[in-house]
Design a protein around this motif. Sequence first.
Motif, mmCIF file in Angstrom:
data_model
loop_
_atom_site.group_PDB
_atom_site.id
_atom_site.type_symbol
_atom_site.label_atom_id
_atom_site.label_comp_id
_atom_site.label_asym_id
_atom_site.label_seq_id
_atom_site.Cartn_x
_atom_site.Cartn_y
_atom_site.Cartn_z
ATOM 1 N N THR A 87 0.690 -1.214 0.045
ATOM 2 C CA THR A 87 0.012 0.032 -0.136
ATOM 3 C C THR A 87 0.873 1.240 -0.078
ATOM 4 O O THR A 87 1.708 1.582 0.955
ATOM 5 N N PRO A 88 0.867 2.197 -1.134
ATOM 6 C CA PRO A 88 1.357 3.494 -0.885
ATOM 7 C C PRO A 88 0.820 4.414 -0.302
ATOM 8 O O PRO A 88 0.348 5.059 -0.680
ATOM 9 N N ALA A 89 0.747 4.261 1.073
ATOM 10 C CA ALA A 89 -0.103 4.796 2.179
ATOM 11 C C ALA A 89 0.215 6.225 2.459
ATOM 12 O O ALA A 89 -0.640 6.990 2.482
ATOM 13 N N ARG A 90 1.668 6.790 1.746
ATOM 14 C CA ARG A 90 1.760 8.119 2.428
ATOM 15 C C ARG A 90 1.577 8.873 0.781
ATOM 16 O O ARG A 90 1.968 10.145 0.793
ATOM 17 N N GLU A 91 1.181 8.242 -0.219
ATOM 18 C CA GLU A 91 0.925 8.990 -1.423
ATOM 19 C C GLU A 91 -0.507 9.275 -1.746
ATOM 20 O O GLU A 91 -1.315 9.064 -0.948
ATOM 21 N N ASP A 92 -0.828 10.168 -2.676
ATOM 22 C CA ASP A 92 -1.970 10.547 -3.105
ATOM 23 C C ASP A 92 -3.085 9.469 -3.445
ATOM 24 O O ASP A 92 -2.692 8.251 -3.456
ATOM 25 N N GLY A 93 -4.301 9.949 -3.407
ATOM 26 C CA GLY A 93 -5.356 8.894 -3.517
ATOM 27 C C GLY A 93 -5.315 8.306 -4.704
ATOM 28 O O GLY A 93 -5.707 6.827 -4.953
ATOM 29 N N ALA A 94 -4.910 8.721 -5.835
ATOM 30 C CA ALA A 94 -4.874 8.269 -7.070
ATOM 31 C C ALA A 94 -3.816 7.112 -7.143
ATOM 32 O O ALA A 94 -4.055 5.906 -7.803
ATOM 33 N N THR A 95 -2.786 7.415 -6.563
ATOM 34 C CA THR A 95 -1.598 6.482 -6.498
ATOM 35 C C THR A 95 -1.948 5.070 -5.718
ATOM 36 O O THR A 95 -1.748 4.048 -5.945
ATOM 37 N N VAL A 96 -2.854 5.484 -4.666
ATOM 38 C CA VAL A 96 -3.149 4.278 -3.882
ATOM 39 C C VAL A 96 -4.221 3.430 -4.746
ATOM 40 O O VAL A 96 -4.093 2.195 -4.745
ATOM 41 N N MET A 97 -5.094 4.023 -5.405
ATOM 42 C CA MET A 97 -5.845 3.343 -6.382
ATOM 43 C C MET A 97 -5.115 2.692 -7.475
ATOM 44 O O MET A 97 -5.878 1.532 -7.756
ATOM 45 N N GLY A 98 -4.072 3.126 -7.786
ATOM 46 C CA GLY A 98 -3.514 2.277 -8.917
ATOM 47 C C GLY A 98 -2.941 1.169 -8.234
ATOM 48 O O GLY A 98 -2.857 0.101 -9.006
ATOM 49 N N ALA A 99 -2.587 0.907 -6.936
ATOM 50 C CA ALA A 99 -2.103 -0.185 -6.498
ATOM 51 C C ALA A 99 -3.413 -1.193 -6.430
ATOM 52 O O ALA A 99 -3.231 -2.500 -6.710
ATOM 53 N N VAL A 100 -4.438 -0.678 -5.999
ATOM 54 C CA VAL A 100 -5.579 -1.669 -6.093
ATOM 55 C C VAL A 100 -6.070 -1.989 -7.622
ATOM 56 O O VAL A 100 -6.224 -3.364 -7.635
ATOM 57 N N ALA A 101 -5.750 -1.243 -8.396
ATOM 58 C CA ALA A 101 -6.160 -1.611 -10.095
ATOM 59 C C ALA A 101 -4.999 -2.555 -10.356
ATOM 60 O O ALA A 101 -5.534 -3.627 -11.253
ATOM 61 N N ALA A 102 -4.046 -2.662 -9.856
ATOM 62 C CA ALA A 102 -2.882 -3.622 -10.215
ATOM 63 C C ALA A 102 -3.322 -4.899 -9.742
ATOM 64 O O ALA A 102 -3.032 -6.052 -10.331
ATOM 65 N N VAL A 103 -3.978 -4.912 -8.437
ATOM 66 C CA VAL A 103 -4.360 -6.382 -7.889
ATOM 67 C C VAL A 103 -5.383 -6.796 -8.553
ATOM 68 O O VAL A 103 -5.394 -8.036 -8.966
ATOM 69 N N ILE A 104 -6.370 -6.040 -9.032
ATOM 70 C CA ILE A 104 -7.598 -6.324 -9.821
ATOM 71 C C ILE A 104 -7.200 -6.823 -11.172
ATOM 72 O O ILE A 104 -7.733 -7.912 -11.684
#
Length: 323
Positions: free
Chosen positions: A38-55
Amino acid sequence: MRTDFADLVAALDIGGTKIAGALVDDRGRLLARAQRPTPAREDGATVMGAVAAVIDELGGAAQWSRVRAVGIGSAGPVDASRGTVSPVNVPGWRDYPLVAEVARRVGGLPVVLVGDGVAMTAAEHWQGAARGRANALCMVVSTGVGGGLVLGGRLHPGPTGNAGHIGHISVDLDGDACPCGARGCVERIASGPNIARRALDAGWLPGPDGDRSAAAVAAAARAGDAVARASFDRAAQALAAGIAATATLVEIEVAVIGGGVAGAGEVLFAPLRERLRDYATLSFAAGVEVLPAELGSDAGLVGAAAAAAQELGLWAGREPGTA
């Protein structure tokens, strides 16, 4: 007759450290997995990018064509009624429209969101220590303290997906301020970091390796360190008070405890059961059983799938979350 082509649920377990995903079948088996930090210290779009990569990785699995829904268990607060999340430890997500973003990436499949404590509860009720129990409280005691409820044989997430969040019951009315804004919350006393903080403040000294974690405090308590033991006793007292309050309110029959702090074993469970007798004194609350969780690190994924299956009526005849 069962076939090998039963419907699947794609599950996501989102926390401050990792974003895990899996395809889960109607027996609770994880058929494919994916994970990103989780890129927990990054902005919301970056966090969502990690979720999208898992999906996207799950979407490449051969079994994806059998997926009928997505279940999400997320660190909170969550608001399932709006489809948003605001994890305390992911500051880039505040009222973030996670359900809509995930739905957009999975071709419009239905998406069910619950808090991570509720997901753990769904898992333990379906496959773990609360299996067959009609009324249960399940708790995660780790960096924070979360939980969920089973009432009348069914998972009870509540309107926003947060019901059973025992970590923010106040058990010390004049206690320390909690980051949630209240005072004397169970989490402020019983979470791992607060167990360690209290032991250090009282004079406990880490060993030569410098480990200052709750696990190190537990090891010291097992070795007979009185200060370390006192910190765990205080945590057990707070948990007992919260469990007793829950039992008095909704008449649970079992409290299941998982998470890293539960790994302390009898250092935690022995004083917890003893103190529970001091607080759960009414006849209808006095018989609450305390058990360790059984599913470990996969509970969030199994439970996210189970919560989605229950809400959407999937897996007829094997529906999780019922007793």
